[in-house]
Structures are given as structure tokens and as C-alpha cells.
Design an enzyme around this catalytic site. Structure first.
Site, PDB file in Angstrom:
ATOM      1  N   ILE A 264       0.827  -1.200   0.000  1.00 36.69           N
ATOM      2  CA  ILE A 264       0.000   0.000   0.000  1.00 36.69           C
ATOM      3  C   ILE A 264       0.867   1.258   0.000  1.00 36.69           C
ATOM      4  O   ILE A 264       2.012   1.226   0.459  1.00 36.69           O
ATOM      5  CB  ILE A 264      -0.960   0.010   1.222  1.00 36.69           C
ATOM      6  CG1 ILE A 264      -2.131   0.977   1.014  1.00 36.69           C
ATOM      7  CG2 ILE A 264      -0.207   0.318   2.526  1.00 36.69           C
ATOM      8  CD1 ILE A 264      -3.254   0.782   2.021  1.00 36.69           C
ATOM      9  N   CYS A 265       0.305   2.325  -0.552  1.00 33.78           N
ATOM     10  CA  CYS A 265       0.889   3.660  -0.445  1.00 33.78           C
ATOM     11  C   CYS A 265      -0.266   4.645  -0.343  1.00 33.78           C
ATOM     12  O   CYS A 265      -1.346   4.273   0.114  1.00 33.78           O
ATOM     13  CB  CYS A 265       1.832   3.963  -1.617  1.00 33.78           C
ATOM     14  SG  CYS A 265       1.022   4.133  -3.219  1.00 33.78           S
ATOM     15  N   HIS A 266      -0.068   5.882  -0.764  1.00 37.42           N
ATOM     16  CA  HIS A 266      -1.127   6.887  -0.649  1.00 37.42           C
ATOM     17  C   HIS A 266      -2.247   6.642  -1.667  1.00 37.42           C
ATOM     18  O   HIS A 266      -3.415   6.560  -1.292  1.00 37.42           O
ATOM     19  CB  HIS A 266      -0.537   8.288  -0.810  1.00 37.42           C
ATOM     20  CG  HIS A 266      -1.483   9.380  -0.435  1.00 37.42           C
ATOM     21  ND1 HIS A 266      -1.297  10.683  -0.810  1.00 37.42           N
ATOM     22  CD2 HIS A 266      -2.639   9.376   0.280  1.00 37.42           C
ATOM     23  CE1 HIS A 266      -2.277  11.429  -0.338  1.00 37.42           C
ATOM     24  NE2 HIS A 266      -3.111  10.657   0.322  1.00 37.42           N
TER      25      HIS A 266
END
Length: 116
Positions: free
Chosen positions: A73-75
Site C-alpha cells: 500500500i501507499c497513498h
């Protein structure tokens, strides 16, 4: 390349279901920066900021099982897509990018997670 062309993905709704059912079988990686994680975080993700790649990349295959299901996951999903590609190119076989990142998770799954 868009994140959906050839990279396996999971929706934030699917992620929420998997986390609720049995998170012990999952490897969870968050590639955002520490200041982003301080704002919004999903419990259980190991933080490996891309800016610190040189510090953790050499030990990735000893910290994580290359055959175990791994969610990244990231932004919004772009940095995590980069990480997924890197993992796949380095022997990981079961990697999924979380489509829409923590921003989508906050909007569609858990509104207690702040937007930024």
C-alpha cells in the site's frame, strides 16, 4: 504502465475482508514516508519507505517470505505499484497492489483513517 495492466491488484474492500478474516497469513507492506504514516496508518503493515530503499532492500527476502501472499500500500497506489514490480522482479511470486491506496481505504472502508 497503469497499475492495472499486468500487476495483480486487490481492492480496498477485498483488503478489509482479508484483514478481518485472517491477517496472520498476509505480509503487509506500506511504502509511504514516515510523516505520511504518522497521519494515517492501517494496523499490521510494516513500513518500508521507498526513500529508504537502500536500507532495507538487501534484506527483503530474509524479512519476508517470497512465496507468501504480500499486499503493498501507499497513498494512492503508484508507489506501491513500483514496489510490487520490484518484488516480482526479485523472486516474490504472490504480490498484490492495493488499488487506490490508503486514500481509497479511508474513503470506502474506514473513515476514521484521516485523509491527507
Amino acid at each position: 504502465m497503469s497499475q492495472d495492466q499486468s500487476l495483480p491488484v486487490i481492492t480496498v474492500e477485498e483488503l478489509a475482508t482479508r484483514l478481518a478474516n485472517d491477517r496472520t497469513t498476509l505480509q503487509l507492506i506500506d511504502v509511504r514516508e514516515p510523516e505520511e504514516v504518522a497521519i494515517a496508518y492501517i494496523e499490521g503493515f510494516e513500513v518500508l519507505p521507498l526513500s529508504q530503499f537502500a536500507q532495507w532492500s538487501e534484506e527483503i527476502d530474509t524479512r519476508f517470505d517470497p512465496n507468501q501472499e504480500t499486499f503493498v500500500i501507499c497513498h494512492h497506489g503508484m508507489r506501491s505499484a513500483q514496489m510490487c514490480l520490484w518484488l516480482l522482479n526479485n523472486g516474490f511470486s504472490n504480490v498484490k497492489n492495493i488499488r487506490g491506496g490508503i486514500a481509497a481505504y479511508s474513503l470506502r472502508v474506514d473513515s476514521s483513517i484521516p485523509q491527507y
